[in-house]
Each structure stands twice: as structure tokens, then as C-alpha cells.
Design an enzyme around this catalytic site. Structure first.
Site, PDB file in Angstrom:
ATOM      1  CB  CYS A  99      -0.965  -0.014   1.180  1.00 14.84           C
ATOM      2  SG  CYS A  99      -0.179  -0.086   2.796  1.00 14.84           S
ATOM      3  NE  ARG A 118      -3.908   2.616   3.193  1.00 12.36           N
ATOM      4  CZ  ARG A 118      -4.036   3.362   2.104  1.00 12.36           C
ATOM      5  NH1 ARG A 118      -5.221   3.565   1.596  1.00 12.36           N
ATOM      6  NH2 ARG A 118      -2.988   3.895   1.516  1.00 12.36           N
TER       7      ARG A 118
END
Lengths: 396, 323
Positions: free
Chosen positions: B273, B278
Site C-alpha cells: 500500500c 493497510r
């Protein structure tokens, strides 16, 4: 009176309906809480006429200690409350680890300058930002100008921020007293200082004429007790006690009390859109205090708290027949705008005002809160002396 | 006076009273069983129901890893310990996950023993709780689960919260092995970009970040000097892996979702990411729920997009600091 009374009941119902409606929003429970706290705070501030400048002026000009004692009481009660709450958040306070969201800022020359400017701004505009909010609800002709001027002061603050940050803020120590003295030590120190200040202020009572108005004996009836809530003003200490309790309760559900974050964000958003201020404000958004970061929505707890404060003060002003709008004069506009530019610059540079930095910071055990407060009162002392000197010269 | 009234007056037990007592005892025992600790479910997730019934289970340690500061302090699942993602689970000096000794100290302080079931949960549908699970996995913690739906679901169901910080009895936790196979490095990502590896890359950022229209999501600093994505990466934003209530979609739904982007588990996978947190959420879905072979590239786009001499794909053609 009957119309005003009905209107204030109507407004109270409207606040309740708004709180219900807010619950449906994302983060709605906190928003509803903010509105309720704001409304209670508005009533308390208006009814007890809690005002940093007026309280300080009463002491410096007339030797009346009641207002400043109320401030001392607010700080003492809040400090005890914060100690209980923060003691459960950060069980073992250590240097370098600060409790989340608390207004513990760097102690620098910029902070001292901010306090002095804020104090001077209070003298010129007639009150601090929190009092301007509740006076807005009383129909004050100065308050609207003061709030607009504060926004202008914020923009000036953003413009001077980057050089100040490099020169003084970036390397400044962030001192959280419990991390150095433990919760017990910090509490003892702060209460000790407050007790010493209270003892010093107490001398003011000795200068007063022997009390003529003794309280009537006996317990008032319920109707009379209710009536007294809305006549004249509450005792000073009631305001201090309530502000201290609210200040400590608030941190359990939302960020610490502050009354400038929304104003600051709005000013920043406007100024950035117009290209008046730098895109990058060095380190600002990583510092603790009344955050002025751009908001994606206006439905923030701080904005709702301010809305509640104005509504609460309006309800109290109507109920107590203290809603007295007056058409502003040129002098009102100049006083409001001029003084509040200093208020705004001070609140931006000091990362909060007398509520956000002095009250919320001081209660949290932040040295920055105490330093800002000391600078503010030095400026008010100077301002009151200057006013007295001018008055004497004019009288000659 | 009737016989019954007499019996009532004298409190003489009858065979009926005995039956009532038996029935009552059985009912209490049944309820007790219902509220007592239920067996730890198989699989990588626990439900809010299960956790609610196991809050007092001494063998379960609940740990919150949230992105937003101040959430845990104000209220958390009763008995939960707080791990700060940036100061507890990251090294404070190196750009790296927490070191082995510091991790051991952290788990010891939290009272985690080798036979403890660790339940992680957090805000924003468990973004950083999933990242925590990845760090726990690297250090070989055996029984680690995510609370499906995290804070969002727990709060939505109006389950109890408090703000008391527990004081667990400290243990002496020792990491037995470190599984570096769960991490991808810049060289691994570059190998895919240059066609020297058959691994599949999954970029879990928003479509605008993936196509290079923006350098970072709104409100977060732009940390890379180039926008776009690693050549060959498929774009499946992390949020597509969860339902409205924050819980993971079913294994079947997840399988379909990733297969549509060409990720079917037949080849090793690398997730990334912006800063590597994330992407752990997608790492969790692909490796823990679907059982694929997945590595998380925690250097992610901030490292790759700033690395000198690496190819990128930037369909939007944006250039940093040029408007």
C-alpha cells in the site's frame, strides 16, 4: 418576559432535537455529547459571567479577588479530575509518552509572546475568545467584530508561523509535569501553587467594607430557588466549580475543552484557498493544542460544542433578561477588530487560548498552560495599568 | 386452614419442592454453561459474540491496535491491552517493525503466555490490528486471531466498553522463531516489476493512488516523489474485502473478488500500500482466510516510489511538485 421565557424554552427543546438528530450522524454519540456539554457550558459561562479578562481586571483595578479565585478553583478542580482520568490512561507517566489529545505544547519564547499578545488583545477587545462567544449570544455589539478579527489574527498567525517555528518552537521542550514528578508530585505542586495564589488573592477581601448584605436566613422555597437561578449572576465560585468539573469530564468523551479550533480551521481554510498563507505550516499539525487542521466536514465535536455554547448562553441570556442587543458604534468595531487580531494571533501561536491552553493545558499538567497563563496575566496587568494611567491623564 | 396453607406456614419441603429445586439447579447449570468460556473457534477470526462470552477467559488476551490515538484511552473492550502501532509495534529508530527483544518485552508485559489466545482488534475495520497480526505472525505467536469487524462492529452492537487499563500478570515471553518469509523487500517487488519473478502484486490503495492521479489519500502527507504503481500490480482496494459492518467477506466472496483481478493463489502474492500497514489487511484476507502464499511489502509505495532507478507505471502522468 413571557415571550423571552417561551423562546428560551423553545430553544432548549431545539437543542434537544438537534442532539437527537446528531445521533444519527457518524460519531453521533460524541456529537450529541458535545452539543449538550456546549449548552451547559454556555449557561454556566453566561450565568456566572465567567470571563478571564473581567476577572483579572477586577483584581488588578479594584482588588476584588472573587473572579480570579473562581479561576483558581476551576484549575484546581480540573487538575484533580484530569489526574484521575489521565492516571488510568497512562498508568505510569514517563518522559516522551504523552496522553493522547491533551493540550501539552512546547514551551518557547513564541508561547510567551502569544500569551502577551492574547492578554493585550483581551484588554483592547474587552474579553477573551470564550467570553466573546457567550457575549455574542447576549447581543454584544463588539463580539461579532471580535470573532471576525480573531479569524484575521489567526491568518496573521499562520503567516508568521514558519519562521517562529524554526526560531523557537521546533527545539522547545514539551514538559508534562507528571512525567517528571509522578501524578502525586505534579498534583501536589499544582495544587500548592494554586493554594499560594489563592492565599495571596485572599488579601483582597480584607480591603472590602464589612459585609452589609448577609444572606437571608432559612431555606428558600423551590420557586424562589428557581427564580434566583435566572436573576443577577451566579456566585463566582459556582462558575469556577462548574468549569473545572466540565473541563475534566469532557476529556473522557471528547478532546479537551477549547473554543478556537473551529474558528482557526475556518480561517486556515479560507486563507489557504486564497493563497494568503503557506501550504505547509511546519510541524503545526503534529503539535498538541487547539487543532486548526483543515476539516472535511463542519460537523466536528468542537464546532458542535461552540454551537451548543452559543445556544446555551442565548437560553440563559433570554431567561435572565440579559439579552440586550445594541447597534454597534464605530468604536465597538475598532475595539473588537483591533483587539481580536491580537487575540487570534496569540491563540494561533499559543496553540489555543485561555480555555484551550491555560485551562485544558494547566489541568493536564502541561507547563505550557502555566507559562501561557502567566504571560496573559502579565499583559492584562500592564494593560490595566496603562488604562488607569490614561484615565488619570485625561482627568487632569 | 388447608393443608397447603399449613405447609406454607411451616416451610415443610415436599417432593414437589424437591423437583422445583432440581429443575432450578439444572437451569442454572445450563445458563452457567452458556456463559462460561466457549472453545476457541478454529480459523483466524473470532466473532463479537464469542469474544463477549470470553472476556473473563484467562486464556484469552485481547489487544487493541488502533490507528487513531485516544480511542483506546476513552473506551475499549473490557480487559483489553493497548498496543500503539507507531511506538510499540514499530522500531522507534529504524524504519522497521519492532525488534525481537522489544516484542518479547511487550508480550511479557501484556501477560501473553505460549498457550494464550491473542485476539487483536482495532478501528477502521481492523487495518492496523491486521498489521499487528502480521507482526505477531512474523514472531511466531501461535494462536492469533482478529475480532471480525473490530471496534466498528463491537460498538455498533452496543457491547460493553470501559476505560480501565488492565494490569495483567506479567509473563516471560520468548520468541521461538522469526518468519522472515512473510515480508517482501524492495528487491522482491522489483523482481516482479522486471519480470524476473512470477509472484503477483496486489496494490490495495485507492484507484486514484494506483493510477497516479494523487500521491496520497486526502489528509495524509505525500511521502513519495513519484505517483502510480509497481508495474504489473493488480488494484484491489482493501475496503472491497469487507462488508458494510466491517467484517471480512466470506471465503467464497473473497476468492471471487481476487480471482477477478487475476489473483487465484496459484502463484505467490505480494501485497503493498502506501506505508505497508493497510496492505496487511489484504495480506490477512489472502493468507489467513484463503490460505494463499502471501508476503506483505512493508516498504510499500513510499519506498518503491522513491527508489532510484526502478520502473513505475503512472497512467495519469503526474509529476511531483509540478502542477
Amino acid at each position: 418576559m413571557r415571550v423571552a421565557g417561551l423562546f428560551s424554552w423553545g430553544l432548549l427543546v431545539a437543542v434537544g432535537v438537534a442532539a437527537l438528530a446528531l445521533q444519527a450522524q457518524p460519531g453521533g454519540r460524541t456529537l450529541a455529547f458535545s452539543l449538550a456539554v456546549g449548552a451547559v457550558l454556555g449557561v454556566v459561562l453566561q450565568r456566572s459571567r465567567f470571563c478571564f479578562y473581567c476577572h483579572a481586571r477586577d483584581w488588578f483595578a479594584d482588588g476584588n479577588p472573587r473572579g480570579l479565585l473562581a479561576l483558581v478553583l476551576a484549575l484546581a478542580v480540573g487538575t484533580v479530575g484530569y489526574t484521575v482520568v489521565l492516571g488510568s490512561w497512562v498508568p505510569v507517566p514517563t518522559a516522551g509518552q504523552l496522553p493522547a489529545d491533551m493540550h501539552i505544547g512546547p514551551v518557547s519564547m513564541a508561547l510567551v509572546a502569544a500569551g502577551l499578545a492574547f492578554g493585550a488583545g483581551m484588554v483592547v477587545s474587552g474579553s477573551c475568545i470564550s467570553a466573546h462567544w457567550y457575549r455574542l449570544a447576549e447581543g454584544s455589539p463588539v463580539a461579532p467584530f471580535a470573532l471576525i478579527g480573531s479569524a484575521g489574527g489567526f491568518i496573521l498567525g499562520f503567516r508568521t508561523w514558519n519562521p517562529l517555528y524554526s526560531a523557537s518552537v521546533a527545539d522547545a521542550p514539551v514538559v508534562w509535569l507528571p512525567a517528571h514528578l509522578g501524578y502525586g508530585g505534579a498534583l501536589a505542586l499544582q495544587l500548592g501553587v494554586l493554594a499560594a495564589i489563592a492565599a495571596w488573592l485572599w488579601r483582597g477581601f480584607a480591603r472590602e467594607a464589612p459585609g452589609a448584605a448577609a444572606a437571608p436566613p432559612g431555606v428558600p422555597g423551590l420557586r424562589e430557588a428557581w427564580r434566583r437561578l435566572w436573576v443577577g449572576r451566579w456566585p463566582y465560585w459556582a462558575g469556577g466549580l462548574a468549569v473545572g468539573i466540565i473541563g475534566a469530564f469532557v476529556i473522557v468523551r471528547m478532546r479537551p475543552l477549547g473554543v478556537t479550533a473551529t474558528l482557526g480551521s475556518a480561517a486556515r481554510s479560507l486563507a489557504q484557498g486564497q493563497g494568503w498563507i503557506p501550504d505547509r505550516l511546519d510541524g503545526l499539525d503534529s503539535l498538541a493544542g487547539c487543532a486548526t487542521a483543515l476539516q472535511a466536514t463542519w460537523l466536528t465535536p468542537n464546532a458542535v460544542l461552540i454551537g451548543g455554547l452559543v445556544a446555551g448562553a442565548f437560553i440563559a441570556a433570554l431567561a435572565s433578561r440579559q439579552f440586550a442587543p445594541r447597534w454597534p458604534t464605530g468604536r465597538d468595531a475598532v475595539r473588537g477588530l483591533g483587539g481580536s487580531v491580537l487575540l487570534g494571533w496569540g491563540a494561533m501561536t499559543g496553540l489555543g487560548c485561555t480555555v484551550g491552553t491555560l485551562l485544558s493545558g494547566g489541568m493536564a499538567g502541561a507547563l505550557s498552560g502555566w507559562v501561557f497563563g502567566a504571560a496573559v496575566f502579565v499583559a492584562v496587568w500592564g494593560g490595566v495599568r496603562a488604562q488607569a494611567w490614561r484615565a488619570r491623564r485625561a482627568a487632569r | 386452614m388447608t393443608t397447603a396453607a399449613l405447609r406454607f406456614q411451616r416451610h415443610l419441603p415436599t417432593w414437589r419442592d424437591g423437583l422445583y429445586a432440581l429443575a432450578l439447579g439444572a437451569a442454572i447449570a445450563l445458563c452457567g454453561t452458556a456463559f462460561a468460556a466457549t472453545p476457541v473457534p478454529q480459523g483466524p477470526l473470532v466473532t463479537t459474540d464469542w469474544l463477549a462470552q470470553n472476556l473473563d477467559n484467562a486464556k484469552v488476551r485481547v489487544i487493541e491496535v488502533s490507528v487513531n490515538p485516544g480511542l483506546y484511552e476513552r473506551s475499549h473492550v473490557p480487559g483489553a491491552v493497548n498496543f500503539s502501532w507507531h511506538s510499540d509495534l514499530n522500531d522507534k529508530v529504524r524504519r522497521d517493525i519492532v525488534g525481537k527483544e522489544a516484542f518479547e518485552a511487550l508480550l511479557s508485559k501484556a501477560g501473553v503466555a505460549p498457550d494464550t489466545t491473542v485476539v487483536l482488534y482495532g478501528d477502521t475495520s481492523n487495518w492496523f490490528a491486521a498489521w499487528g497480526a502480521w507482526v505477531f505472525d512474523i514472531y511466531g505467536v501461535k494462536d492469533v486471531k482478529l475480532l471480525d469487524g473490530g471496534r466498528k462492529k463491537w460498538e455498533a452492537e452496543n457491547r460493553p466498553l470501559n476505560n480501565r487499563v488492565p494490569e495483567p500478570v506479567a509473563t516471560t515471553y520468548r520468541v521461538a522463531s522469526v518468519n522472515t518469509q512473510l515480508r517482501a523487500r524492495l528487491s522482491d517487488a522489483l523482481a516482479v516489476a522486471e519480470g524476473r519473478s512470477d509472484a503477483r502484486l496486489v496494490d490495495i490503495r485507492s484507484a486514484d493512488e494506483y493510477t497516479g492521479k494523487v500521491f496520497a489519500p486526502a489528509g495524509v502527507p505525500e511521502l513519495s516523489v513519484r505517483a502510480g504503481h509497481i508495474p504489473g500490480a493488480a488494484n484491489v482496494p482493501w475496503g472491497q474485502a469487507v462488508r458494510e459492518d466491517g467484517t471480512f467477506k466470506s471465503a467464497e466472496e473473497l476468492k471471487k473478488l481476487y480471482a477477478a483481478a487475476g489473483i487465484d493463489g496459484s502463484k505467490p502474492i505480494i501485497t503493498y500500500c502506501r506505508i505497508g500497514e493497510r496492505s496487511s489487511h489484504t495480506w490477512f484476507a489472502l493468507s489467513k482466510i484463503l490460505g494463499y502464499e502471501v508476503r506483505n511489502y512493508d516498504g510499500s509505495w513510499t519506498e518503491y516510489g522513491n527508489a532510484v532507478g526502478v520502473p513505475i507505471t503512472n497512467p495519469a502522468g503526474t509529476l511531483w511538485a509540478a502542477k
